[in-house]
Write an enzyme that holds these catalytic residues in place. Structure first.
Site: not given
Length: 299
Positions: A175, A97
């Site tokens: 995300k 991420s």
């Protein structure tokens, strides 16, 4: 890219089972990890002495906490490519991420260092350690259509939901949206648990009835039992949620989108870190709220 070679960097809570699933699908996996102990439970995953040793792999996956860790780990690799460019079509796959803006800049760095022969694809995942172990991750990909089609067989060794979201950076933005929902929902469940328990209600019973109604969700299904039991054994550090929510705010500012929930959540997770709870599981947000309750009572 069926049954080809792949490099893997970062064998943590998520990375280790992901690498194991790639190897289990018949790919030749060579990995680097800071600690050698991670290789003990990974038959079929070969150990690289350093990241630069992965220079000739068709794809090199990075699964590290943030882009700064990836840039540090890739420094030797990029140095090797500047001296001798890799084969055309080499893919650097960022599955962590990271910031949508920063990963696009990293893409330019890799393109220049490789003489134009390597591309960066961002493909962050959702599904937690359970999804990583079971090979059922959701994978959000930012890439050209041709790069996505070429890498899709690799992604399908790790996930069951694989989607191209757009060009480089789009996977990371997807995300960030995922983390906005997970972070705020977990916090709301924790807040409800504290309110219910302080009112004399059984939290497990509350969650059971919520699961049968509109409040039911995958987050409640997975995080609910841990929140009810106050089980904060880490499956992934809570502090990373604060980082991910910062990406939401940054992305929103770039396009002029209001994100009031993200602003509230990022402050709560900042408080969680200030309380020294950041290395515990995301569900420790309940303890952070409980500590706020104690402070409010004391005042």
């Amino acid at each position: 890219m069926t049954n080809e070679r792949v490099g893997f960097v970062g064998l943590g809570f998520m990375g280790a089972p992901m690498a194991a699933n790639i190897a289990g699908a018949g790919w030749e996996v060579t990995a680097w990890n800071r600690s050698d102990a991670a290789f003990a439970g990974l038959p079929g995953v070969h150990r690289a002495e350093n990241v630069a040793q992965l220079r000739d792999e068709s794809a090199i996956i990075f699964m590290l906490p943030d882009l700064s860790f990836i840039e540090d780990a890739a420094a030797g690799l990029l140095k090797a490519w500047r001296a001798e460019p890799p084969k055309p079509g080499t893919a650097v796959v960022v599955m962590s991420s990271v910031s949508p803006t920063a990963v696009r800049l990293f893409g330019k760095t890799v393109h220049e260092a490789s003489g134009g022969n390597a591309v960066v694809v961002d493909a962050p995942v959702s599904g937690g350690t359970t999804g990583a172990q079971n090979g059922t991750l959701a994978i959000m990909v930012g890439a050209t259509e041709s790069d996505f089609d070429r890498l899709r067989p690799l992604f399908e060794t790790m996930g069951t939901t694989v989607r191209r979201m757009g060009l480089l950076g789009s996977g990371s933005l997807a995300k960030a949206c995922n983390q906005l929902i997970v972070g705020t929902t977990t916090a709301a469940l924790a807040e409800a648990a504290e309110l219910a328990e302080r009112s004399g209600m059984d939290v497990a019973a509350l969650y059971e009835v919520l699961a049968g109604g509109l409040a039911g969700s995958r987050v409640l299904e997975l995080a609910g039992p841990r929140l009810a039991a106050k089980d904060y054994t880490p499956t992934g550090p809570a502090k990373f949620m604060h980082k991910d929510l910062a990406f939401v705010v940054q992305s929103a500012e770039a396009v002029g989108s209001a994100v009031p929930m993200a602003h509230a959540a990022i402050e709560l997770y900042a408080e969680l870190k200030r309380q020294g709870l950041g290395d515990q599981d995301l569900t420790v947000v309940r303890q952070a709220i409980a500590n706020l309750n104690q402070t409010a009572t004391a005042n």
